[in-house]
Write a protein that holds these residues in place. Sequence first.
Motif: not given
Length: 167
Positions: A150, A152-154, A156-157, A160
């Motif tokens: 869950s 993973k996208p956070i 990555q952000a 970034e």
Amino acid sequence: MADVKFEDYSIEVEEAMNEALIAGLYEAIGEVEARTKRNSRQGHKYGEIQATGLWKNQVDEGEKKATVGSPYEAGYWEEFGTGELALHGDGRKGWWVYVEGQDSGKGGKSYSSKEEAEEAALFLRKVKKLNAYATNGIAPNEPLRRAFVSAKPIVQAIFEEHLKGMG
């Protein structure tokens, strides 16, 4: 020929990248740890340790590596389950009595039925005054796996954001 002056900023750039990466590691692993704790069984205790208190994170700045896990054996139980309910079906079979606070390495006697195990647990509670329970295991909860998926996208952000402008 024109005078060309070369100024080497590679050390400053490398330092800025390292600082950004390390800051990202702390923020990202903090997010994963928080999700792992939220995913743990709320109110469930393993001996004196709350399931939510099993998890710790660690950042190795030199290696640029972050980990989250548990220094407790119960972290394994919370993640993968035990007994007949273990995640991969490789747990202990049958019924046994769990005594709260007892070292799990002692094994303990197995019982052929739930009723026999419950009778033994009742005896231990009443006569020996122990917190004893009949069990055939606990179901896996997988708080770590679910947290990593869950988050993973956070994560990555987070990287970034910390590394923007470096590309």
